[in-house]
Every structure is written in C-alpha cells, then in structure tokens.
Design a protein around this motif. Sequence first.
Motif, mmCIF file in Angstrom:
data_model
loop_
_atom_site.group_PDB
_atom_site.id
_atom_site.type_symbol
_atom_site.label_atom_id
_atom_site.label_comp_id
_atom_site.label_asym_id
_atom_site.label_seq_id
_atom_site.Cartn_x
_atom_site.Cartn_y
_atom_site.Cartn_z
ATOM 1 N N GLU A 132 0.862 -1.179 0.000
ATOM 2 C CA GLU A 132 0.000 0.000 0.000
ATOM 3 C C GLU A 132 0.902 1.234 0.000
ATOM 4 O O GLU A 132 2.092 1.133 0.315
ATOM 5 C CB GLU A 132 -0.828 0.037 1.287
ATOM 6 C CG GLU A 132 -1.444 -1.281 1.681
ATOM 7 C CD GLU A 132 -2.864 -1.411 1.177
ATOM 8 O OE1 GLU A 132 -3.623 -0.451 1.351
ATOM 9 O OE2 GLU A 132 -3.199 -2.467 0.607
ATOM 10 N N VAL A 133 0.315 2.378 -0.322
ATOM 11 C CA VAL A 133 1.102 3.617 -0.296
ATOM 12 C C VAL A 133 0.369 4.660 0.535
ATOM 13 O O VAL A 133 -0.839 4.836 0.405
ATOM 14 C CB VAL A 133 1.325 4.191 -1.718
ATOM 15 C CG1 VAL A 133 2.291 5.375 -1.670
ATOM 16 C CG2 VAL A 133 1.853 3.133 -2.670
ATOM 17 N N MET A 134 1.115 5.330 1.393
ATOM 18 C CA MET A 134 0.567 6.399 2.226
ATOM 19 C C MET A 134 1.369 7.660 1.900
ATOM 20 O O MET A 134 2.598 7.590 1.838
ATOM 21 C CB MET A 134 0.794 5.999 3.686
ATOM 22 C CG MET A 134 0.010 6.767 4.696
ATOM 23 S SD MET A 134 0.548 6.259 6.349
ATOM 24 C CE MET A 134 -0.301 4.720 6.566
ATOM 25 N N SER A 135 0.695 8.782 1.658
ATOM 26 C CA SER A 135 1.433 9.965 1.194
ATOM 27 C C SER A 135 1.126 11.211 2.009
ATOM 28 O O SER A 135 0.050 11.349 2.585
ATOM 29 C CB SER A 135 1.092 10.264 -0.267
ATOM 30 O OG SER A 135 1.345 9.143 -1.064
ATOM 31 N N ASP A 136 2.072 12.108 2.009
ATOM 32 C CA ASP A 136 1.910 13.418 2.630
ATOM 33 C C ASP A 136 2.967 14.313 1.981
ATOM 34 O O ASP A 136 3.712 13.863 1.106
ATOM 35 C CB ASP A 136 2.139 13.304 4.150
ATOM 36 C CG ASP A 136 1.455 14.442 4.910
ATOM 37 O OD1 ASP A 136 1.168 15.482 4.285
ATOM 38 O OD2 ASP A 136 1.229 14.298 6.119
ATOM 39 N N SER A 137 3.043 15.574 2.414
ATOM 40 C CA SER A 137 4.112 16.401 1.856
ATOM 41 C C SER A 137 4.583 17.405 2.891
ATOM 42 O O SER A 137 3.862 17.725 3.847
ATOM 43 C CB SER A 137 3.638 17.119 0.593
ATOM 44 O OG SER A 137 2.705 18.116 0.941
ATOM 45 N N TYR A 138 5.817 17.863 2.708
ATOM 46 C CA TYR A 138 6.323 18.949 3.534
ATOM 47 C C TYR A 138 7.016 19.946 2.613
ATOM 48 O O TYR A 138 7.943 19.559 1.875
ATOM 49 C CB TYR A 138 7.308 18.442 4.613
ATOM 50 C CG TYR A 138 7.914 19.604 5.365
ATOM 51 C CD1 TYR A 138 7.179 20.263 6.349
ATOM 52 C CD2 TYR A 138 9.175 20.102 5.029
ATOM 53 C CE1 TYR A 138 7.690 21.381 6.988
ATOM 54 C CE2 TYR A 138 9.688 21.220 5.665
ATOM 55 C CZ TYR A 138 8.943 21.859 6.644
ATOM 56 O OH TYR A 138 9.448 22.970 7.258
ATOM 57 N N ASP A 139 6.584 21.174 2.624
ATOM 58 C CA ASP A 139 7.187 22.223 1.803
ATOM 59 C C ASP A 139 7.370 21.761 0.348
ATOM 60 O O ASP A 139 8.447 21.917 -0.237
ATOM 61 C CB ASP A 139 8.541 22.635 2.412
ATOM 62 C CG ASP A 139 9.007 23.989 1.879
ATOM 63 O OD1 ASP A 139 8.151 24.819 1.521
ATOM 64 O OD2 ASP A 139 10.236 24.205 1.806
ATOM 65 N N ASP A 140 6.315 21.149 -0.189
ATOM 66 C CA ASP A 140 6.310 20.668 -1.580
ATOM 67 C C ASP A 140 7.182 19.443 -1.834
ATOM 68 O O ASP A 140 7.415 19.068 -2.986
ATOM 69 C CB ASP A 140 6.722 21.778 -2.559
ATOM 70 C CG ASP A 140 5.506 22.551 -3.044
ATOM 71 O OD1 ASP A 140 4.386 22.199 -2.624
ATOM 72 O OD2 ASP A 140 5.674 23.492 -3.843
ATOM 73 N N ILE A 141 7.718 18.837 -0.774
ATOM 74 C CA ILE A 141 8.420 17.552 -0.952
ATOM 75 C C ILE A 141 7.352 16.470 -0.810
ATOM 76 O O ILE A 141 6.693 16.374 0.232
ATOM 77 C CB ILE A 141 9.501 17.323 0.131
ATOM 78 C CG1 ILE A 141 10.520 18.457 0.142
ATOM 79 C CG2 ILE A 141 10.189 15.970 -0.073
ATOM 80 C CD1 ILE A 141 11.368 18.504 1.409
ATOM 81 N N ASP A 142 7.137 15.706 -1.867
ATOM 82 C CA ASP A 142 6.139 14.633 -1.800
ATOM 83 C C ASP A 142 6.753 13.423 -1.106
ATOM 84 O O ASP A 142 7.760 12.889 -1.566
ATOM 85 C CB ASP A 142 5.682 14.242 -3.213
ATOM 86 C CG ASP A 142 4.982 15.407 -3.901
ATOM 87 O OD1 ASP A 142 4.283 16.166 -3.194
ATOM 88 O OD2 ASP A 142 5.162 15.572 -5.123
ATOM 89 N N ILE A 143 6.139 13.026 0.003
ATOM 90 C CA ILE A 143 6.674 11.906 0.790
ATOM 91 C C ILE A 143 5.716 10.722 0.692
ATOM 92 O O ILE A 143 4.513 10.870 0.929
ATOM 93 C CB ILE A 143 6.844 12.302 2.272
ATOM 94 C CG1 ILE A 143 7.618 13.627 2.393
ATOM 95 C CG2 ILE A 143 7.549 11.198 3.059
ATOM 96 C CD1 ILE A 143 7.580 14.240 3.794
ATOM 97 N N ASN A 144 6.239 9.563 0.320
ATOM 98 C CA ASN A 144 5.416 8.354 0.199
ATOM 99 C C ASN A 144 6.017 7.224 1.017
ATOM 100 O O ASN A 144 7.232 7.016 0.986
ATOM 101 C CB ASN A 144 5.362 7.883 -1.259
ATOM 102 C CG ASN A 144 4.850 8.972 -2.178
ATOM 103 O OD1 ASN A 144 3.716 9.420 -2.051
ATOM 104 N ND2 ASN A 144 5.703 9.426 -3.085
ATOM 105 N N VAL A 145 5.144 6.509 1.725
ATOM 106 C CA VAL A 145 5.607 5.302 2.423
ATOM 107 C C VAL A 145 4.962 4.090 1.757
ATOM 108 O O VAL A 145 3.745 4.057 1.563
ATOM 109 C CB VAL A 145 5.236 5.316 3.927
ATOM 110 C CG1 VAL A 145 5.884 4.134 4.643
ATOM 111 C CG2 VAL A 145 5.672 6.618 4.588
#
Length: 541
Positions: free
Chosen positions: A290-303
């Motif tokens: 599965e993929v879980m996503s968020d972002s910080y200061d336009d950095i796309d972070i995916n787990v």
Amino acid sequence: MKKRNLVFLIAMSMLALTSCDKFSSDVTTTTMVVPEESIVEETTLKSEVETTKEKSEKENNNELSFMDWKGKREKSGKDILKNETGRRKNYYELNVDFDDKSSTLDIDQKLIYVNDSEDDLNEMYFNIIPNAYSKGYAYNKKDKSSSDSDKDMTCVQSIKIGDKDCKLTRVKGTVYSLTLPETLKSNDTLEILMDYKVTIPKLQNRFGYYNGEYNVGNFIISPAIYENGEWACNPYVEVGDAFYTEIADYKVKINAPEEFKVAATGTLENGTYYAKDVRDFAFFTSKKCEVMSDSYDDIDINVYYPKKYKVNAKEALKCAKKSFEIYNELYGGYPYDDFDITMTAQSQGVGGMEYPGLIMISISEDDLKFAKTDREYFNEQVHDVVCHEIAHQWFYGIVGDDEINEPWLDESYANFSEKLYNYKSGKKDYDMGNIIDAYMTLFKDVEPPKDKSEFMSNLYEFNKDKDLLYMAIYIKGGKFHYEMYKQLGEEEYLKCLKEYVKTFAFDEVTTEKFLNFWKDKGDFKKMFKEYLYGNEIVDAM
Ligand SMILES: [Zn+2]
C-alpha cells in the motif's frame, strides 16, 4: 545504513569477535592503482582506432549537465541546496525491464562519461556491485549467493563505444577494467552503451527479493572515481556501505508488470524518473504493498508498506515530515521533489538503508509483536532509524564521502542528527548528553585501538575482526560532534555546520577537508587528538 536493534547487534558482534570466521583477503587499505598483473583476462578489442565521439557530443562538451530538467521546487524558487561546484557530471540513461517471474532486470544503459581530470585516459574502471552476490564471492564473510549457478549476477551482453565492441574484465572482486578504443582526452566526454542482465538474489537485503518484495539497490554498472591521478578501485565488502560515487544525472524508465508499485530515486514524469544531482539510483517494487502519502514544503513523501504495518508506516511518515522540517532548517533545503520510504521485511538484512530520495526500513512480524508490548518505545525506534536514514540525504547524499575508506564521515553525522532530531522535535525530558553517555556504556569494556583511532579505519579493516569498532564510528562519532557542539555553543555550532554542508554540497568531503574546515572554528585540538589520532594532520598538530 543503520542497524536498528543496536543491543542485538552488539551481542552479535561479540559473537563474531570470538568466532574463528576470520576474513582474509589481499585488499589494500587505501585508494589504489590496480597493478597490471592482476588483470586476469585479455580484452578483445579491434586494433583499428576510429573516432568514438559524435559531433553533437563535442558541441555539448562545455555543458555542465546533459539533462535539461528542473524539479518543481527548484522552478518555484524554494530555498534549496544548489549544485554550485561548477563540476561537469556524468549522465545515465537507463531502460530497465523488470521480470518478476525470473527476478531479473534487462538493462539498456547509455552513460556519458566526463573526463574532468587533467589526465588523458586509456582505460577506465567500473563497479559491478551485484556480482558480490555471485557464487563464492571472496570479499564476503558468508557466501550470500542465491543459487548454485556459476553465472555472475550481472551478465554483460554488449558494450559499445562508438562502433567498437568493448569488454569489461574482472580485476578484483566487483571491480572491472575497460580498455578504451582510443584515448579519452582531459575534459572530453565519452558515450558508452551497455546492454546487461541483472539477476536479483533471493535475500532479505538492500539488493534482493523475498516474498514478492524487491529491493534493487546498487544495480547499475557505474564508473569508479578517478581522482589525484588514480582510480579508486575498492571491491565491495559486506560490512557497512561499500560505495563511493560521484554526483550525476539519471533518466530512468522502469518497465514493471502493471500490478507492481515502484518506489524510486527521482521524480516520475510521463513514465520516466528524472533524478538530477544524485550519487546513485535505486528502486523498490512489490505488487502487494500500500502507499501512504503526505508532503512537507512541496516535498512529496510516500511510504510503501504491506497492509499489516499500517500503524508503523504512519509513524514513519510523521517522522519524515518532522525530519525535513528540522534538517531543512539545520542543513539547508532538500534539493529534490520526492522522498520514498519502504517499510518491509525485505530490508531485514540492513535495518535501514539510504539511497538518494529513497530509504529502505526493515520491519517484521516480531517487531509487530514487540510493538504491542511497548508501543511508545517501538515508535521511538522507528523515529530513530527513519531520522537517521533521512539525515543521510545530507551526509552521504549531498555531502559525499568515500564510504569505504572513511565511513566515519557520514555515519557520525547521521548518528548526531538523530540526537538533534529528538532534541529539536521537543521530545519530553530528552537530554542529548545523557543519551550519548548511555550508548557509550556499550564500549566500556572495549580497548580503544592503539596506533590509530577506529575513525581512521576502512571497511576492510572493520570486516576482519572489528565489528564492534565499526559501531563506534556511529556512537563515538555522534559523541565527537556533540562535544564540538557543546564547546562552540548551539548557535555558533549550528551556523558552522550549515556552512560545512554548503561548502561541500554535491562534492566529496575527506578527513583532511573536515579538519581544515573545523580547525579554526574553535579550540578543537584536544578533541581531534582524542578521536582522530593516527591521522597525519592530527598527529602533527
Ligand atoms: Zn547510517
């Protein structure tokens, strides 16, 4: 890299120290020029010499980059670390066909190699790391091959320079030589086309697969670094991260079956990954995650994680956001748009592993059981390993180092970053000094080396019988930076550390450069002598 369960590791190290499983090899301990007599096979080059470079390449000769691509954070003027070295860099273009039935990669690779040295070159050296997993690899303590096949994990089908067929010849371990059809002049470029097949071993490691999850690190055939008139020819070894690479640009297409999800270095645009100013390109793929996503200061972070690890993936994502918030401020803005974390049982052989824009974090069924008994402590462990690997984006990724001969340079900072992360994120009752002292008790019965500090040791020395000393470059390394921090005071130290990162960003730092940078920033002579003895400059202080 970080071994998450340190106590377990220390216990294992004790076992290793008392066992008779000694590593024996004739690997030299410093950067070396490979002697001609060690070349075991003859190359099969045609004798005619023809021009190898195309006209268009010559026109491009003075360009700094062969890839005309910019990330959204760069385009929108975010405050990010920029490559201002003025150095020309290599360019890779790869087409990777991944086949899960045979666990193989079919690769077409174009490498534009820049000879940015002052010397003309008649030969080149390359690293083929996957061949460390071929049967009977001499530089590993244990044979980690996945099959009985005598075939190498990487089989080269063809290499072309211009219209000449070339050949890679094994020199030592994972190091190969290539005789150039004609001299590559200083400041000239060379296009090398390769076609090769990589077999991924069945191993829980940073390069391997298990239970349908594939970690694909260090799979690219890449040139060794040529510096100070020598090729850095250092074969892969099991301990640590035996890699030494330069900043390059990558354009990679990964063709995987539709049901497979892919996490990779770089930004995906129209089916192609663009990775600018990175030291390596790695990926992970699985059809079950599965993929879980968020972002910080336009950095796309995916787990990326198997369903059962959802709670832990959430914790990793939380930690990643906080890490970018803290490290962007402390070390300078992360220069890329994307960041992927994989959280799988596949990474168990490494605990945690860093690649540019991608980290691999280990988790297992046993971890889940443990988490149920003490959720808070387990979450702390997740944070410690994730913030350690993210710190490597700056220390190894942006500020590079020779991880084989001077591994302390990045691991010590990654360890100290864990302390800064916990402190800056306002962890309750957190005292950096107390934590460091607690970890230091692990070494209370360990006699420090006499002739030179463990910081001055390379991976071949650690691989022989010094596993515990290898851990010292992390723990004592963190303590060393903490003592410098205490002496200068927080504000002044952090100002200098940010300047250190900016000074060596997209370049490679050495112990000598480290000393020259810090020596006048404070009264560090006593500290240098305590931690870095055995280094010529320090001994002469
Ligand atoms: Zn590490």
